[in-house]
Design a protein around this motif. Structure first.
Motif, short mmCIF file in Angstrom:
data_model
loop_
_atom_site.label_atom_id
_atom_site.label_comp_id
_atom_site.label_asym_id
_atom_site.label_seq_id
_atom_site.Cartn_x
_atom_site.Cartn_y
_atom_site.Cartn_z
N ILE A 1 0.85 -1.19 0.00
CA ILE A 1 0.00 0.00 0.00
C ILE A 1 0.89 1.24 0.00
CG2 ILE A 1 -1.78 1.30 1.23
CD1 ILE A 1 -2.78 -1.40 0.20
N MET A 2 0.71 2.07 -1.03
CA MET A 2 1.41 3.35 -1.07
C MET A 2 0.67 4.33 -0.18
SD MET A 2 2.13 3.99 -5.11
CE MET A 2 2.92 5.56 -4.83
N HIS A 3 1.42 5.14 0.54
CA HIS A 3 0.84 6.20 1.36
C HIS A 3 1.57 7.48 0.99
CE1 HIS A 3 0.34 8.09 5.63
NE2 HIS A 3 -0.46 8.65 4.73
N PHE A 4 0.81 8.47 0.52
CA PHE A 4 1.39 9.77 0.19
C PHE A 4 0.34 10.85 0.41
CE2 PHE A 4 -0.25 7.91 -3.71
CZ PHE A 4 -0.94 8.94 -4.33
N ASP A 5 0.82 12.08 0.56
CA ASP A 5 -0.07 13.23 0.72
C ASP A 5 -0.01 14.07 -0.54
OD1 ASP A 5 -0.74 12.48 3.30
OD2 ASP A 5 0.67 13.86 4.25
N ILE A 6 -1.17 14.54 -0.97
CA ILE A 6 -1.27 15.49 -2.07
C ILE A 6 -1.57 16.85 -1.44
CG2 ILE A 6 -2.48 16.13 -4.20
CD1 ILE A 6 -3.44 13.16 -4.33
N LEU A 7 -0.70 17.83 -1.67
CA LEU A 7 -0.89 19.16 -1.13
C LEU A 7 -1.29 20.11 -2.24
CD1 LEU A 7 0.90 17.64 0.94
CD2 LEU A 7 1.86 19.84 1.54
N VAL A 8 -2.37 20.84 -2.02
CA VAL A 8 -2.89 21.80 -3.00
C VAL A 8 -3.25 23.08 -2.25
CG1 VAL A 8 -3.79 20.02 -4.56
CG2 VAL A 8 -5.27 20.95 -2.78
N PRO A 9 -3.35 24.22 -2.96
CA PRO A 9 -3.82 25.43 -2.28
C PRO A 9 -5.17 25.16 -1.61
CG PRO A 9 -3.02 25.96 -4.48
CD PRO A 9 -3.05 24.46 -4.37
N ASP A 10 -5.38 25.75 -0.45
CA ASP A 10 -6.60 25.44 0.31
C ASP A 10 -7.88 25.86 -0.39
OD1 ASP A 10 -6.23 28.17 0.77
OD2 ASP A 10 -6.81 28.05 2.87
N ASN A 11 -7.77 26.70 -1.43
CA ASN A 11 -8.98 27.10 -2.17
C ASN A 11 -9.31 26.13 -3.31
OD1 ASN A 11 -6.86 27.82 -3.84
ND2 ASN A 11 -7.70 29.81 -4.40
N VAL A 12 -8.47 25.11 -3.52
CA VAL A 12 -8.75 24.06 -4.52
C VAL A 12 -9.56 22.99 -3.80
CG1 VAL A 12 -7.79 22.31 -6.04
CG2 VAL A 12 -6.67 24.54 -5.85
N THR A 13 -10.83 22.89 -4.14
CA THR A 13 -11.72 21.98 -3.43
C THR A 13 -12.36 20.93 -4.34
OG1 THR A 13 -13.57 23.52 -3.69
CG2 THR A 13 -12.28 23.70 -1.65
N ASN A 14 -12.14 21.02 -5.64
CA ASN A 14 -12.73 20.06 -6.57
C ASN A 14 -11.99 18.73 -6.45
OD1 ASN A 14 -12.80 18.57 -9.22
ND2 ASN A 14 -14.41 20.10 -9.56
N GLU A 15 -12.68 17.70 -5.98
CA GLU A 15 -12.04 16.40 -5.76
C GLU A 15 -11.45 15.83 -7.04
OE1 GLU A 15 -14.81 13.77 -3.85
OE2 GLU A 15 -14.31 14.55 -1.86
N GLN A 16 -12.12 15.98 -8.16
CA GLN A 16 -11.60 15.42 -9.41
C GLN A 16 -10.26 16.06 -9.79
OE1 GLN A 16 -12.51 12.65 -10.99
NE2 GLN A 16 -13.91 12.49 -9.26
N THR A 17 -10.12 17.35 -9.55
CA THR A 17 -8.85 18.03 -9.80
C THR A 17 -7.76 17.43 -8.93
OG1 THR A 17 -9.96 20.09 -10.39
CG2 THR A 17 -7.66 20.27 -9.68
N ILE A 18 -8.05 17.20 -7.67
CA ILE A 18 -7.08 16.64 -6.74
C ILE A 18 -6.75 15.20 -7.13
CG2 ILE A 18 -6.70 16.01 -4.32
CD1 ILE A 18 -8.62 18.64 -3.89
N PHE A 19 -7.76 14.41 -7.47
CA PHE A 19 -7.53 13.04 -7.92
C PHE A 19 -6.65 13.02 -9.17
CE2 PHE A 19 -11.92 11.74 -6.08
CZ PHE A 19 -11.44 11.89 -4.79
N ASN A 20 -6.89 13.96 -10.08
CA ASN A 20 -6.06 14.04 -11.29
C ASN A 20 -4.61 14.34 -10.96
OD1 ASN A 20 -8.16 13.41 -13.04
ND2 ASN A 20 -8.66 15.56 -13.44
N PHE A 21 -4.36 15.19 -9.96
CA PHE A 21 -2.99 15.43 -9.51
C PHE A 21 -2.38 14.13 -9.00
CE2 PHE A 21 -4.12 20.08 -8.38
CZ PHE A 21 -3.83 20.52 -9.65
N GLY A 22 -3.15 13.37 -8.22
CA GLY A 22 -2.66 12.09 -7.72
C GLY A 22 -2.38 11.11 -8.84
N ARG A 23 -3.23 11.08 -9.85
CA ARG A 23 -3.01 10.19 -11.00
C ARG A 23 -1.76 10.60 -11.78
NH1 ARG A 23 -8.81 11.08 -11.43
NH2 ARG A 23 -9.81 9.32 -10.42
N ASP A 24 -1.56 11.92 -11.93
CA ASP A 24 -0.35 12.40 -12.59
C ASP A 24 0.89 11.90 -11.85
OD1 ASP A 24 -1.79 13.77 -14.52
OD2 ASP A 24 -1.51 15.74 -13.58
N TYR A 25 0.87 11.99 -10.54
CA TYR A 25 1.98 11.49 -9.73
C TYR A 25 2.16 9.99 -9.90
CZ TYR A 25 4.16 9.56 -5.56
OH TYR A 25 4.93 8.82 -4.71
N LEU A 26 1.06 9.23 -9.83
CA LEU A 26 1.15 7.78 -9.98
C LEU A 26 1.71 7.38 -11.35
CD1 LEU A 26 -2.16 6.66 -8.24
CD2 LEU A 26 0.19 6.41 -7.37
#
Length: 87
Positions: free
Chosen positions: A17-42
């Motif tokens: 199991i990979m464990h990592f944190d995705i950090l984004v500006p606190d005004n970024v609240t769209n989950e799909q945007t954050i998931f896309n950042f995670g997918r880019d990293y993966l």
């Protein structure tokens, strides 16, 4: 800059199991945007992983960003903190 920390766990094809944190500006609240950042990293990894969704990635807390984090966010929109089984 205040950042939102998204605590993320993703199963690798080898069962770890990979464990990592995705950090984004606190005004970024769209989950799909954050998931896309995670997918880019993966996609930078040499091994396969399971999908990333709300089951694996949740808002944890807000904190003050360091200069390194701010520079990464200005460059690509997010910052990753690798915790476990990320390499």
């Amino acid at each position: 800059m205040k950042v939102a920390v998204w605590d993320t766990y993703v199963k690798r094809e080898d069962g770890n199991i990979m464990h990592f944190d995705i950090l984004v500006p606190d005004n970024v609240t769209n989950e799909q945007t954050i998931f896309n950042f995670g997918r880019d990293y993966l996609n930078t990894k040499t091994f396969k992983t399971n999908q990333l969704s709300a089951n694996e990635c949740r808002l944890c807390h807000i904190e003050q960003a360091t200069e390194e984090i701010v520079l990464s966010i200005e460059n690509k929109g997010y910052y990753i903190i690798e915790m476990e089984n990320c390499n």
